[in-house]
Scaffold this active site. Sequence first.
Site, PDB file in Angstrom:
ATOM      1  N   LYS A   1      23.668 -41.267 121.996  1.00 20.73           N
ATOM      2  CA  LYS A   1      24.484 -41.760 120.884  1.00 20.73           C
ATOM      3  C   LYS A   1      25.803 -41.001 120.886  1.00 20.73           C
ATOM      4  O   LYS A   1      25.878 -39.863 120.438  1.00 20.73           O
ATOM      5  CB  LYS A   1      23.771 -41.547 119.541  1.00 20.73           C
TER       6      LYS A   1
ATOM      7  N   GLU B   1      23.853 -26.973 119.163  1.00 17.93           N
ATOM      8  CA  GLU B   1      25.023 -26.105 119.356  1.00 17.93           C
ATOM      9  C   GLU B   1      26.069 -26.508 118.318  1.00 17.93           C
ATOM     10  O   GLU B   1      26.427 -27.682 118.231  1.00 17.93           O
ATOM     11  CB  GLU B   1      25.556 -26.230 120.784  1.00 17.93           C
TER      12      GLU B   1
ATOM     13  N   CYS C   1      35.272 -25.607 119.684  1.00 21.78           N
ATOM     14  CA  CYS C   1      34.339 -24.724 118.983  1.00 21.78           C
ATOM     15  C   CYS C   1      34.672 -23.269 119.293  1.00 21.78           C
ATOM     16  O   CYS C   1      34.406 -22.379 118.504  1.00 21.78           O
ATOM     17  CB  CYS C   1      32.918 -25.049 119.389  1.00 21.78           C
TER      18      CYS C   1
ATOM     19  N   GLU D   1      34.878 -22.963 109.059  1.00 16.44           N
ATOM     20  CA  GLU D   1      35.478 -23.573 110.249  1.00 16.44           C
ATOM     21  C   GLU D   1      36.466 -24.660 109.815  1.00 16.44           C
ATOM     22  O   GLU D   1      36.099 -25.574 109.090  1.00 16.44           O
ATOM     23  CB  GLU D   1      34.402 -24.187 111.151  1.00 16.44           C
TER      24      GLU D   1
HETATM   25  P1  NAP Z   1      29.844 -33.817 113.928  1.00 16.00           P
HETATM   26  O1  NAP Z   1      30.608 -34.512 112.899  1.00 16.00           O
HETATM   27  O2  NAP Z   1      28.728 -32.942 113.529  1.00 16.00           O
HETATM   28  O3  NAP Z   1      29.313 -34.947 114.914  1.00 16.00           O
HETATM   29  C1  NAP Z   1      28.602 -34.647 116.100  1.00 16.00           C
HETATM   30  C2  NAP Z   1      27.703 -35.799 116.440  1.00 16.00           C
HETATM   31  O4  NAP Z   1      26.694 -35.911 115.448  1.00 16.00           O
HETATM   32  C3  NAP Z   1      28.407 -37.145 116.477  1.00 16.00           C
HETATM   33  O5  NAP Z   1      27.879 -37.914 117.527  1.00 16.00           O
HETATM   34  C4  NAP Z   1      28.050 -37.726 115.142  1.00 16.00           C
HETATM   35  O6  NAP Z   1      28.118 -39.127 115.099  1.00 16.00           O
HETATM   36  C5  NAP Z   1      26.627 -37.252 114.999  1.00 16.00           C
HETATM   37  N1  NAP Z   1      26.085 -37.315 113.651  1.00 16.00           N
HETATM   38  C6  NAP Z   1      26.735 -37.301 112.466  1.00 16.00           C
HETATM   39  N2  NAP Z   1      25.846 -37.367 111.445  1.00 16.00           N
HETATM   40  C7  NAP Z   1      24.614 -37.433 111.998  1.00 16.00           C
HETATM   41  C8  NAP Z   1      23.287 -37.514 111.478  1.00 16.00           C
HETATM   42  N3  NAP Z   1      23.021 -37.559 110.169  1.00 16.00           N
HETATM   43  N4  NAP Z   1      22.254 -37.554 112.352  1.00 16.00           N
HETATM   44  C9  NAP Z   1      22.467 -37.511 113.667  1.00 16.00           C
HETATM   45  N5  NAP Z   1      23.701 -37.441 114.219  1.00 16.00           N
HETATM   46  C10 NAP Z   1      24.757 -37.395 113.400  1.00 16.00           C
HETATM   47  O7  NAP Z   1      30.791 -32.931 114.864  1.00 16.00           O
HETATM   48  P2  NAP Z   1      32.145 -33.397 115.556  1.00 16.00           P
HETATM   49  O8  NAP Z   1      33.191 -33.561 114.521  1.00 16.00           O
HETATM   50  O9  NAP Z   1      31.884 -34.528 116.472  1.00 16.00           O
HETATM   51  O10 NAP Z   1      32.466 -32.144 116.466  1.00 16.00           O
HETATM   52  C11 NAP Z   1      33.114 -31.003 115.996  1.00 16.00           C
HETATM   53  C12 NAP Z   1      32.112 -29.906 115.729  1.00 16.00           C
HETATM   54  O11 NAP Z   1      31.374 -29.639 116.900  1.00 16.00           O
HETATM   55  C13 NAP Z   1      32.755 -28.584 115.359  1.00 16.00           C
HETATM   56  O12 NAP Z   1      32.011 -27.989 114.338  1.00 16.00           O
HETATM   57  C14 NAP Z   1      32.646 -27.772 116.638  1.00 16.00           C
HETATM   58  O13 NAP Z   1      32.669 -26.388 116.462  1.00 16.00           O
HETATM   59  C15 NAP Z   1      31.348 -28.249 117.165  1.00 16.00           C
HETATM   60  N6  NAP Z   1      31.217 -28.021 118.601  1.00 16.00           N
HETATM   61  C16 NAP Z   1      30.377 -27.050 119.031  1.00 16.00           C
HETATM   62  C17 NAP Z   1      30.243 -26.791 120.384  1.00 16.00           C
HETATM   63  C18 NAP Z   1      29.314 -25.719 120.879  1.00 16.00           C
HETATM   64  O14 NAP Z   1      29.063 -25.660 122.081  1.00 16.00           O
HETATM   65  N7  NAP Z   1      28.812 -24.860 120.024  1.00 16.00           N
HETATM   66  C19 NAP Z   1      30.991 -27.526 121.292  1.00 16.00           C
HETATM   67  C20 NAP Z   1      31.840 -28.519 120.813  1.00 16.00           C
HETATM   68  C21 NAP Z   1      31.947 -28.763 119.471  1.00 16.00           C
HETATM   69  P3  NAP Z   1      29.379 -39.878 114.411  1.00 16.00           P
HETATM   70  O15 NAP Z   1      30.547 -39.507 115.219  1.00 16.00           O
HETATM   71  O16 NAP Z   1      28.996 -41.306 114.481  1.00 16.00           O
HETATM   72  O17 NAP Z   1      29.457 -39.357 113.008  1.00 16.00           O
END
Ligand code: NAP
Length: 515
Positions: free
Chosen positions: A205, A286, A320, A416
């Site tokens: 997804k 992560e 991140c 963050e």
């Molecule tokens: P996000 O909003 O948490 O979304 C990540 C994924 O989760 C997307 O595919 C999103 O789908 C999905 N999602 C949202 N709500 C969900 C639910 N209730 N159940 C299952 N899946 C769900 O994060 P983002 O904005 O894409 O990415 C930024 C974040 O990622 C930042 O916090 C960053 O620090 C973190 N990050 C961490 C790492 C690491 O290695 N630690 C690496 C990269 C990024 P939708 O897009 O359809 O909402």
Amino acid sequence: MLVDFQNEPLTDFTDPSRRAAMKEALETARRGFGREYPMRIDGRDRLSGHWIRSVDPSRPREVVGQVAAATREDAMDAIQGAWAAFAGWSRVPAQARARCLFKAAALMRRRKFFLAALMCFEVGKTWSEADADVAEAIDFLEFYGREMIRLAQPQPLVRILGEDNEVIYEPLGVGVVIPPWNFPLAILTGMTVSSVVAGNTVVLKPASASPVIAAEFVRIMEEAGIPPGVIQFLPGSGGEIGDVLVSHPQVRFITFTGSRDVGVHIFELAAKVHPGQTWLKRVIAEMGGKDAIIVDNDADPDDAAAGIVTSAFGFAGQKCSACSRVIALADVYEPLLERVKHLTERLKVAPADLEEASYGPVVDRAAYDKVLEYIEIGKREGQLVTGGGPAEGEGYFIKPTIFRDVSPGARIAQEEIFGPVVAFLKARGFDEALEIANGTPYGLTGGVYSRNRVHLERARREFHAGNLYFNRKITGALVGVHPFGGFGMSGTDSKAGGRDYLLLLTQAKVVSERF
Ligand code: NAP
Ligand code: MG
């Protein structure tokens, strides 16, 4: 015979032929704008009548592509289909599975500029950021392919007489892969192909801000010979289909990369054992960071300033690993701040596909509003040094922003922001600097600029971060070189791109035969 793993080289855009190739690829990508991309369930196209519109954040009126949005029924079908494919795929020899990854790497290498161009438009990456994203995706394919071949070989065990003992790394079953949009090819590729090369089948997804590059990935994997159903491509809103996927009793594992709130939610949901479920789900999560760079009194302020600016503002701070806190010791605080300000004010915020852009927009309207809100909070919590609001242009552009004299407990020093905003904090000594650095719930990346061996060694042990860097930038982890993952609320420390990673996606079986 395979050559040893080596990181994919980055493109040198000072070479005119490379520049021309990139410009041509941008044109090609632009000509494809507005195309429709279906789901892929059991190797077949599927539409739902609902669409995710993926837009260019540099010019939000431009629709990069429309991708079919899955319903709950599609999600159920994808899980069933993935189990049907598991029976065959899990029996394919590891070598053959790995070869699909090596072929996919070759295909990506051939389409490197096009894939990079697509990311310039879809998520606002600059040329070099987009190029690095493709290179990392290729690295994951090459690395995990070799890793699976290694794990499929006889493993070292203590031998006893009269018995033959063997450990086998078996796949787990069907997994759900939920990547973020910020490394829309690299992280998505790493999370998907690690699962698949280990013999699992997955429901992928993609993030809703980057489904077009995800569709290109799926096409490449199919061309590379991944059988139908092994990667079920299920674009859709996380809010709408996420819970169905995560709580489904037939899902064996979930790999997630994204924000802390969503990660915590998934972790809680996955812990519940439903009727008919015959395992405890494995969750790799992560999550976010509040990454700090400590600058010691004896550090070279020019060197530190360059590392800080790259770490804080590359890809508009949407990594991140991005530096969002600078903890400077008192003597170096003013000269450092002056240099960081100077370098920051030379950055050019522009549409990401333009060659001259230092960085582009933030990814969407919601991110834009959130970052601007944090900037307003920052104006109350610290003193604005530079930036402090939107930058010119029709896209979601935000000026690189620095706040000084921020206290460790301030919201902009704890939460963050995920944008081009950095907070300067002053420490009276190295002890206090470490205490401030460790004073958040996160623990992803961290950095220290110092010439003091005693301080560096203390930080080596006491700085609570999964990836700690000395005298260099804190972004740009390389596959195989810097296995990546965070502590605390930054995640499960899975160490993507390292030798421990595939173990998380397999179960070890030991067979002992007495002769
Ligand atoms: P996000 O909003 O948490 O979304 C990540 C994924 O989760 C997307 O595919 C999103 O789908 C999905 N999602 C949202 N709500 C969900 C639910 N209730 N159940 C299952 N899946 C769900 O994060 P983002 O904005 O894409 O990415 C930024 C974040 O990622 C930042 O916090 C960053 O620090 C973190 N990050 C961490 C790492 C690491 O290695 N630690 C690496 C990269 C990024 P939708 O897009 O359809 O909402
Ligand atoms: Mg977009």
